[in-house]
Write a protein that holds these residues in place. Structure first.
Motif, PDB file in Angstrom:
ATOM      1  N   ILE A   1       1.094  11.330  -3.141  1.00  9.36           N
ATOM      2  CA  ILE A   1       0.140  10.337  -3.643  1.00  9.36           C
ATOM      3  C   ILE A   1      -1.526  10.785  -2.988  1.00  9.36           C
ATOM      4  O   ILE A   1      -1.577  11.812  -2.336  1.00  9.36           O
ATOM      5  CB  ILE A   1       0.867   9.541  -1.940  1.00  9.36           C
ATOM      6  N   PRO A   2      -1.731  11.042  -3.919  1.00  8.20           N
ATOM      7  CA  PRO A   2      -3.057  11.272  -4.603  1.00  8.20           C
ATOM      8  C   PRO A   2      -4.298  10.973  -3.250  1.00  8.20           C
ATOM      9  O   PRO A   2      -4.141  10.020  -2.677  1.00  8.20           O
ATOM     10  CB  PRO A   2      -3.989  10.689  -5.292  1.00  8.20           C
ATOM     11  N   ASN A   3      -4.831  12.536  -3.204  1.00  6.25           N
ATOM     12  CA  ASN A   3      -5.515  12.425  -1.880  1.00  6.25           C
ATOM     13  C   ASN A   3      -5.165  12.766  -0.694  1.00  6.25           C
ATOM     14  O   ASN A   3      -5.757  12.009   0.198  1.00  6.25           O
ATOM     15  CB  ASN A   3      -7.059  10.973  -2.002  1.00  6.25           C
ATOM     16  N   HIS A   4      -3.739  12.980  -0.452  1.00  8.84           N
ATOM     17  CA  HIS A   4      -3.403  12.895   1.389  1.00  8.84           C
ATOM     18  C   HIS A   4      -2.969  14.257   1.344  1.00  8.84           C
ATOM     19  O   HIS A   4      -2.895  14.584   0.550  1.00  8.84           O
ATOM     20  CB  HIS A   4      -1.846  11.787   0.504  1.00  8.84           C
ATOM     21  N   VAL A   5      -2.829  14.443   2.849  1.00  9.14           N
ATOM     22  CA  VAL A   5      -3.121  15.779   3.217  1.00  9.14           C
ATOM     23  C   VAL A   5      -2.183  15.598   4.637  1.00  9.14           C
ATOM     24  O   VAL A   5      -2.454  14.342   5.077  1.00  9.14           O
ATOM     25  CB  VAL A   5      -4.126  16.429   3.612  1.00  9.14           C
ATOM     26  N   LYS A   6      -1.267  16.108   4.748  1.00 10.09           N
ATOM     27  CA  LYS A   6      -0.123  15.507   5.392  1.00 10.09           C
ATOM     28  C   LYS A   6      -0.757  16.643   7.297  1.00 10.09           C
ATOM     29  O   LYS A   6      -2.014  17.431   6.591  1.00 10.09           O
ATOM     30  CB  LYS A   6       1.069  17.689   5.326  1.00 10.09           C
ATOM     31  N   SER A   7      -0.146  15.796   8.148  1.00  6.64           N
ATOM     32  CA  SER A   7      -1.358  15.583   9.039  1.00  6.64           C
ATOM     33  C   SER A   7      -0.369  15.047   9.954  1.00  6.64           C
ATOM     34  O   SER A   7       0.676  14.534  10.094  1.00  6.64           O
ATOM     35  CB  SER A   7      -2.136  15.013   8.673  1.00  6.64           C
ATOM     36  N   SER A   8      -1.062  14.886  11.238  1.00  2.03           N
ATOM     37  CA  SER A   8       0.081  14.336  12.993  1.00  2.03           C
ATOM     38  C   SER A   8      -0.717  12.953  12.896  1.00  2.03           C
ATOM     39  O   SER A   8       0.410  12.647  13.169  1.00  2.03           O
ATOM     40  CB  SER A   8      -0.140  14.916  13.931  1.00  2.03           C
ATOM     41  N   GLU A   9      -1.318  12.482  11.597  1.00  2.94           N
ATOM     42  CA  GLU A   9      -2.083  10.553  11.535  1.00  2.94           C
ATOM     43  C   GLU A   9      -0.580  10.412  11.772  1.00  2.94           C
ATOM     44  O   GLU A   9       0.166  10.583  10.458  1.00  2.94           O
ATOM     45  CB  GLU A   9      -2.832  11.146  10.613  1.00  2.94           C
ATOM     46  N   LYS A  10      -0.114   9.249  12.017  1.00  2.00           N
ATOM     47  CA  LYS A  10       0.945   8.213  12.133  1.00  2.00           C
ATOM     48  C   LYS A  10       0.521   6.782  12.174  1.00  2.00           C
ATOM     49  O   LYS A  10      -0.367   6.072  12.925  1.00  2.00           O
ATOM     50  CB  LYS A  10       2.499   8.397  12.638  1.00  2.00           C
ATOM     51  N   GLU A  11       1.277   6.339  11.017  1.00  2.00           N
ATOM     52  CA  GLU A  11       0.797   4.921  11.064  1.00  2.00           C
ATOM     53  C   GLU A  11       1.186   3.985  12.277  1.00  2.00           C
ATOM     54  O   GLU A  11       2.488   4.450  12.646  1.00  2.00           O
ATOM     55  CB  GLU A  11       2.302   3.380  10.321  1.00  2.00           C
ATOM     56  N   ILE A  12       0.162   2.727  12.220  1.00  2.00           N
ATOM     57  CA  ILE A  12       0.557   2.328  13.897  1.00  2.00           C
ATOM     58  C   ILE A  12       0.956   0.975  13.619  1.00  2.00           C
ATOM     59  O   ILE A  12      -0.463   0.158  13.077  1.00  2.00           O
ATOM     60  CB  ILE A  12      -0.968   2.208  14.613  1.00  2.00           C
ATOM     61  N   HIS A  13       1.250  -0.037  14.581  1.00  2.00           N
ATOM     62  CA  HIS A  13       1.730  -1.196  14.036  1.00  2.00           C
ATOM     63  C   HIS A  13       1.048  -1.983  15.308  1.00  2.00           C
ATOM     64  O   HIS A  13       2.110  -1.293  16.863  1.00  2.00           O
ATOM     65  CB  HIS A  13       2.820  -1.778  13.539  1.00  2.00           C
TER      66      HIS A  13
ATOM     67  N   LEU B   1      -0.442  -9.234  13.516  1.00  2.00           N
ATOM     68  CA  LEU B   1      -0.403  -8.142  13.170  1.00  2.00           C
ATOM     69  C   LEU B   1      -1.451  -7.029  12.868  1.00  2.00           C
ATOM     70  O   LEU B   1      -1.563  -7.353  11.489  1.00  2.00           O
ATOM     71  CB  LEU B   1       0.938  -7.852  12.025  1.00  2.00           C
ATOM     72  N   ARG B   2      -1.220  -6.121  13.148  1.00  2.00           N
ATOM     73  CA  ARG B   2      -2.620  -4.831  13.387  1.00  2.00           C
ATOM     74  C   ARG B   2      -2.125  -3.920  12.634  1.00  2.00           C
ATOM     75  O   ARG B   2      -1.431  -2.864  13.288  1.00  2.00           O
ATOM     76  CB  ARG B   2      -3.886  -4.765  14.172  1.00  2.00           C
ATOM     77  N   ILE B   3      -2.321  -3.104  11.706  1.00  2.00           N
ATOM     78  CA  ILE B   3      -2.246  -2.323  10.748  1.00  2.00           C
ATOM     79  C   ILE B   3      -3.184  -1.237  10.651  1.00  2.00           C
ATOM     80  O   ILE B   3      -3.709  -1.738  10.295  1.00  2.00           O
ATOM     81  CB  ILE B   3      -0.612  -2.144   9.472  1.00  2.00           C
ATOM     82  N   SER B   4      -2.888   0.377  11.203  1.00  5.86           N
ATOM     83  CA  SER B   4      -3.990   1.295  10.899  1.00  5.86           C
ATOM     84  C   SER B   4      -3.431   2.397  10.584  1.00  5.86           C
ATOM     85  O   SER B   4      -2.090   2.389  10.656  1.00  5.86           O
ATOM     86  CB  SER B   4      -4.126   1.317  11.932  1.00  5.86           C
ATOM     87  N   LYS B   5      -4.138   3.232  10.067  1.00  7.97           N
ATOM     88  CA  LYS B   5      -4.082   5.043   9.815  1.00  7.97           C
ATOM     89  C   LYS B   5      -2.750   4.898   8.526  1.00  7.97           C
ATOM     90  O   LYS B   5      -1.650   5.672   9.055  1.00  7.97           O
ATOM     91  CB  LYS B   5      -3.287   5.334  11.334  1.00  7.97           C
ATOM     92  N   VAL B   6      -2.837   3.900   7.628  1.00 11.44           N
ATOM     93  CA  VAL B   6      -1.523   4.277   6.627  1.00 11.44           C
ATOM     94  C   VAL B   6      -1.292   5.196   6.252  1.00 11.44           C
ATOM     95  O   VAL B   6      -2.169   6.080   5.869  1.00 11.44           O
ATOM     96  CB  VAL B   6      -2.071   2.467   5.591  1.00 11.44           C
ATOM     97  N   GLN B   7      -0.071   5.376   6.416  1.00 11.89           N
ATOM     98  CA  GLN B   7       0.467   6.800   5.819  1.00 11.89           C
ATOM     99  C   GLN B   7       0.962   6.703   4.156  1.00 11.89           C
ATOM    100  O   GLN B   7       0.621   7.958   3.580  1.00 11.89           O
ATOM    101  CB  GLN B   7       0.768   7.685   6.422  1.00 11.89           C
ATOM    102  N   VAL B   8       1.460   5.781   3.312  1.00  8.23           N
ATOM    103  CA  VAL B   8       2.769   5.460   2.768  1.00  8.23           C
ATOM    104  C   VAL B   8       2.031   4.338   2.233  1.00  8.23           C
ATOM    105  O   VAL B   8       2.847   3.018   2.140  1.00  8.23           O
ATOM    106  CB  VAL B   8       3.898   5.920   3.041  1.00  8.23           C
ATOM    107  N   PRO B   9       1.336   3.716   1.550  1.00  5.55           N
ATOM    108  CA  PRO B   9       0.607   2.406   1.107  1.00  5.55           C
ATOM    109  C   PRO B   9       1.939   1.975   0.289  1.00  5.55           C
ATOM    110  O   PRO B   9       2.755   2.870  -0.406  1.00  5.55           O
ATOM    111  CB  PRO B   9      -0.046   2.854   0.167  1.00  5.55           C
ATOM    112  N   THR B  10       1.943   0.402   0.466  1.00  8.15           N
ATOM    113  CA  THR B  10       3.284   0.053  -0.671  1.00  8.15           C
ATOM    114  C   THR B  10       2.940  -1.250  -0.899  1.00  8.15           C
ATOM    115  O   THR B  10       1.940  -2.669  -0.414  1.00  8.15           O
ATOM    116  CB  THR B  10       4.821  -0.239   0.591  1.00  8.15           C
ATOM    117  N   ILE B  11       3.232  -2.178  -1.617  1.00  6.61           N
ATOM    118  CA  ILE B  11       3.378  -3.542  -2.127  1.00  6.61           C
ATOM    119  C   ILE B  11       4.792  -3.957  -0.750  1.00  6.61           C
ATOM    120  O   ILE B  11       5.783  -4.216  -1.070  1.00  6.61           O
ATOM    121  CB  ILE B  11       3.364  -3.660  -3.035  1.00  6.61           C
ATOM    122  N   GLU B  12       4.684  -5.559  -0.586  1.00  4.91           N
ATOM    123  CA  GLU B  12       5.951  -6.515   0.114  1.00  4.91           C
ATOM    124  C   GLU B  12       5.362  -7.151  -0.841  1.00  4.91           C
ATOM    125  O   GLU B  12       4.556  -8.605  -0.200  1.00  4.91           O
ATOM    126  CB  GLU B  12       5.806  -6.135   1.230  1.00  4.91           C
TER     127      GLU B  12
END
Length: 303
Positions: free
Chosen positions: A31-43, A49-60
Motif C-alpha cells: 500500500i503506497p505511503n503506508h506506515v506500520k503503526s498501532s493505528e486501527k480502523e474505527i467503525h 456509519l462513521r468510519i475513520s482511520k482507514v488502514q486497508v482501503p477497499t471498494i465495495e
C-alpha cells in the motif's frame, strides 16, 4: 444437529459471498505511503456509519441484475471532512439507489490523511482514488460494465476528492505496481454533491486542515483548489448544492461550474434555495428528493 450444521454452512456461504463484493485496492504489504503503526480502523454506528482511520482501503461493489444493467458504473466517495467517512449515508445508500437504475454502485473506502500511519498524507486520498477507478476498469467483464462508462460521485470532502481525481487523473502520484496501474484513471463523467472545491477563501477549513495541515501554503492551496486545474479533458460534470449551505459555501460549486464552462466542458448545475449541508439522497425533503432522478437523467443524456 443436522439442522444446526446446515444453518451454519449456509451462514458461512453467505458470509463468503458477501465478502466477495469487497475488494482491497492494493496487494497485501504493498500500500503506497503506508506506515506500520498501532493505528486501527474505527467503525461507529449511530444514525449513520462513521468510519475513520482507514488502514486497508477497499471498494465495495453493488451490481444490478444483468437484465437491468446499463453498462455504467459510478464510484462513490463518501464525505466527512477528510476526518471520517459517512459510509452508508453518502456511500452504500447511494450505491443501492444506483442499482435500482441499472447502474453499478461502487463505494470507495479511501484512506483519510494521517500523521501516524502515512507518509506525505496529502496525496494519499488521491492515490487511493486513482487506484480505485483503475481497479474497476480492470474488472469490466467481471462487473458487466463498459470501460468508457465509468463515472464518479463525491459528497462534501468526498466531492473534493472526486474533483481532485477529475482534474489530476493524469498525474503520477504513486509508482505503478502491477498491470492494473496501466488502466486510465480518468472518470468518464463526474457528479459533485455539495462539494469542497477550493482551498481559497470559500473553503471548508476542516477539510483543508485535515488534508494539508494548519500551516498555510499557497502552493498546496493552489494545487488542491481544483477549479484552477480544469482542462478540456475534465469529465462532463454534474453539480449539486444548496444556497444555504453553511458548512461548504455554494461558491465552491459556482467556481467549478464557471471553470468547466470556460474550458468548454459539458456541465449542469442544480442549486437549491434550502437544504443545508450533508443531505444525502434528500428523501425527506419535498424539493431535494428528486435530485437523484435529475442526476440519472443527466447520465442518460451522456449515452
Amino acid at each position: 444437529m443436522k439442522t444446526k450444521l446446515l444453518l451454519l454452512l449456509l451462514l458461512m456461504v453467505n458470509g463468503i459471498l458477501a465478502q466477495d463484493t469487497i475488494l482491497p485496492l492494493w496487494p497485501p504489504g504493498n500500500i503506497p505511503n503506508h506506515v506500520k503503526s498501532s493505528e486501527k480502523e474505527i467503525h461507529e454506528q449511530k444514525e449513520i456509519l462513521r468510519i475513520s482511520k482507514v488502514q486497508v482501503p477497499t471498494i465495495e461493489v453493488y451490481l444490478p441484475s444483468k437484465r437491468d444493467a446499463t453498462g455504467e458504473a459510478v464510484l462513490i466517495f463518501p464525505g466527512g471532512g477528510y476526518g471520517i467517512l459517512a459510509y452508508d449515508w453518502e456511500g452504500t445508500d447511494i450505491a443501492k439507489f444506483l442499482n435500482g437504475k441499472g447502474i453499478a454502485g461502487i463505494v470507495v473506502k479511501y484512506r483519510l490523511p494521517s500523521n501516524v500511519s502515512q507518509t506525505d498524507k496529502k496525496y494519499v486520498p488521491l492515490i487511493d482514488a486513482q487506484r480505485a477507478i483503475r481497479l474497476v476498469r480492470s474488472k469490466v467483464e467481471e462487473f458487466n460494465i463498459q470501460s468508457n462508462k465509468i463515472g464518479i460521485i463525491g459528497f462534501s470532502a468526498g466531492g473534493h476528492l472526486a474533483s481532485t481525481l477529475g482534474t489530476h487523473f493524469i498525474e503520477e502520484v504513486y509508482q505503478p505496481i502491477d498491470s492494473i496501474d496501466k488502466e486510465s484513471a480518468r472518470p468518464d463523467f463526474m457528479a459533485l454533491a455539495y462539494p469542497v472545491i477550493s482551498f481559497g477563501p470559500n473553503t471548508h477549513s476542516g477539510s483543508k486542515i485535515n488534508l494539508i495541515g494548519e500551516e498555510e501554503s499557497s502552493e498546496l492551496s493552489d494545487y488542491f483548489s481544483n477549479e484552477k486545474h480544469v482542462t478540456d479533458q475534465t469529465p462532463p460534470t454534474f453539480l449539486l448544492h444548496a444556497t444555504d449551505d453553511a458548512a461548504v459555501p455554494v461558491e465552491n460549486s459556482l467556481l467549478f461550474y464557471k471553470a468547466v464552462k470556460d474550458k468548454g466542458v459539458s456541465a449542469t448545475m442544480h442549486i437549491y434555495p434550502k437544504g443545508g449541508h450533508g443531505f444525502g439522497l434528500g428523501l425527506h425533503d419535498e424539493h431535494l428528493k428528486d435530485w437523484g432522478k435529475q442526476m440519472i437523467d443527466w447520465i442518460e443524456s451522456l449515452r
